[in-house]
Design a protein around this motif. Structure first.
Motif, PDB file in Angstrom:
ATOM      1  N   GLY A   1      -4.812  -3.153   5.200  1.00  0.00           N
ATOM      2  CA  GLY A   1      -4.314  -1.882   6.255  1.00  0.00           C
ATOM      3  C   GLY A   1      -5.217  -0.459   6.818  1.00  0.00           C
ATOM      4  N   CYS A   2      -5.750   0.093   5.493  1.00  0.00           N
ATOM      5  CA  CYS A   2      -5.613   1.615   5.938  1.00  0.00           C
ATOM      6  C   CYS A   2      -7.101   2.068   5.216  1.00  0.00           C
TER       7      CYS A   2
ATOM      8  N   PHE B   1      -0.152   3.881   1.881  1.00  0.00           N
ATOM      9  CA  PHE B   1       0.154   5.103   2.636  1.00  0.00           C
ATOM     10  C   PHE B   1       0.450   3.931   3.140  1.00  0.00           C
ATOM     11  N   CYS B   2       0.155   2.468   4.070  1.00  0.00           N
ATOM     12  CA  CYS B   2       0.986   1.807   4.827  1.00  0.00           C
ATOM     13  C   CYS B   2       1.229   0.479   4.792  1.00  0.00           C
TER      14      CYS B   2
ATOM     15  N   CYS C   1      -6.995  -1.488   0.664  1.00  0.00           N
ATOM     16  CA  CYS C   1      -6.213  -1.586   1.342  1.00  0.00           C
ATOM     17  C   CYS C   1      -7.283  -2.281   2.676  1.00  0.00           C
TER      18      CYS C   1
ATOM     19  N   ARG D   1      -1.303  -5.647   0.834  1.00  0.00           N
ATOM     20  CA  ARG D   1      -2.262  -5.627   1.398  1.00  0.00           C
ATOM     21  C   ARG D   1      -3.916  -4.666   0.580  1.00  0.00           C
TER      22      ARG D   1
ATOM     23  N   CYS E   1       0.639  -0.864  -0.322  1.00  0.00           N
ATOM     24  CA  CYS E   1      -0.505   0.431   0.203  1.00  0.00           C
ATOM     25  C   CYS E   1       1.037   1.692  -0.442  1.00  0.00           C
TER      26      CYS E   1
HETATM   27 ZN   LIG Z   1      -3.647   1.208   2.895  1.00  0.00          ZN
END
Ligand SMILES: [Zn+2]
Length: 369
Positions: free
Chosen positions: A63-64, A43-44, A61, A49, A41
């Protein structure tokens, strides 16, 4: 009236694999649903993910993004570049003609186009990096509020009727620097503008109001001492529903116009009912906000006693059948009512009792036909 932006036309022209593939390496992991691709990702992090389904023009995602909540290209750009809806459309190649169809963004217009559900706005979670930096900022601002540098802000808040315990519970802070600007990178936003200049996140001097929900930071608002705009949000955040974790399923709730009124209601009657705000009377509900509020037995919409407040309340009542407009008996908002000597707790207690009487079955209705 200018028409809304045709977001689906803009999205249809975007190659999502190319767009997201420029920020992370995507590998095909499934052939179903027109092919699914996975990667780290942007972003994270992580390994796989992030999921992209180009045929459906959507990505997610785990994760986030929270829940399985698919997002689109516009949402991706908004988040990656920390820009608003219009600017994201522009960066995705929307022509001036397409954007000029709507010069003044009206609340809800974007929602109708963007999520294909009338009256709802979309929930876009802030990135992990934004949240991390935001939380550190909240701690710093809290410390300042209770220091010498925060004395005037502190006095102002007390003048609004907010007690010290309330300010601590809602983690209110103060940002003393008149020209604070952080490198955008620190907030997880792109480090440079399209023209190649360094990008900044500007935070005005003022009272810091963190939007924390279930321990997670959603938005940061700053109450400045400017006349207009009085409130500014730090870019990259997202207004979900302030104080939504005070709402209890099956119990009544009151929806206020702003954060200070919400805190005041909570302080006076937090044990009687849940208290929340969308942050403004013109803001429409998002899916998450709707979910929180629809579980409540009744929603009292205590927006300001003016035409904007009436319009906003009408919007809420249209989406929430168990909502009703509530005007303070005196003054034009909750804070004003209290300043005029009104008892906020008594007022709400009276309203709740009235609702109970109205919903109680009448003797006639109990009689058999
Ligand atoms: Zn993410």
């Amino acid at each position: 009236m200018p028409g809304p932006i045709d977001a689906s036309a803009i999205k249809a022209r975007v190659d999502l694999l190319e767009l997201i593939g420029a920020d992370t390496r995507l590998k095909r992991v499934a052939l179903t649903r027109g092919g699914e691709y996975a990667g780290a990702c942007p972003f994270c992090g992580g390994r796989d993910r992030l999921r992209v389904q180009p045929a459906h023009r959507r990505w997610w995602c785990r994760g986030c993004c929270g829940g399985p909540r698919w997002q689109d290209a516009i949402g991706y750009l908004q988040r990656r570049d920390g820009v608003d809806f219009i600017e994201a459309c522009r960066r995705l190649g929307a022509s001036d003609g397409e954007l000029d169809r709507r010069q003044r963004p009206g609340p809800g217009v974007r929602a109708q186009q963007h999520t294909d559900v009338p009256h709802l706005v979309e929930d876009l979670e802030p990135t992990c990096a934004w949240r991390k930096t935001g939380l550190a900022f909240v701690e710093e601002a809290e410390e300042t509020l209770w220091s010498r540098a925060g004395q005037r802000a502190h006095a102002y808040l007390r003048g609004r009727g907010l007690e010290e315990d309330t300010l601590r519970a809602w983690r209110i802070g103060f940002q003393p620097d008149a020209n604070r600007r952080d490198p955008a990178e620190r907030w997880g936003l792109v480090a440079h503008t399209p023209a190649g200049r360094p990008a900044w996140v500007r935070i005005p001097r003022g009272i810091v109001i963190p939007w924390l929900l279930d321990g997670r930071l959603w938005q940061l608002k700053v109450r400045t001492n400017h006349v207009e705009p009085k409130y500014l949000a730090v870019s990259g955040g997202h207004p979900c529903l302030y104080a939504a974790d005070t709402l209890v399923a099956g119990e009544p709730a009151v929806l206020a116009e702003g954060e200070f009124d919400t805190m005041l209601l909570w302080q006076a009657a937090g044990d009687l009912l849940g208290t929340a705000t969308l942050g403004s009377c013109s803001r429409r509900l998002s899916r998450d906000a709707l979910e929180y509020l629809s579980g409540c037995s009744e929603v009292l919409v205590a927006y300001d006693a003016d035409s904007d407040g009436d319009r906003g309340a009408e919007q809420v009542c249209r989406v929430l059948p168990h909502a009703r407009r509530l005007r303070p008996p005196l003054g034009n908002d909750v804070s004003h009512f209290q300043q005029l000597g009104g008892g906020v707790r008594d007022w709400l207690q009276h309203e709740l009792a009235q609702a109970e009487r109205m919903s109680a079955p009448s003797p006639e209705r109990l009689q058999p036909n």
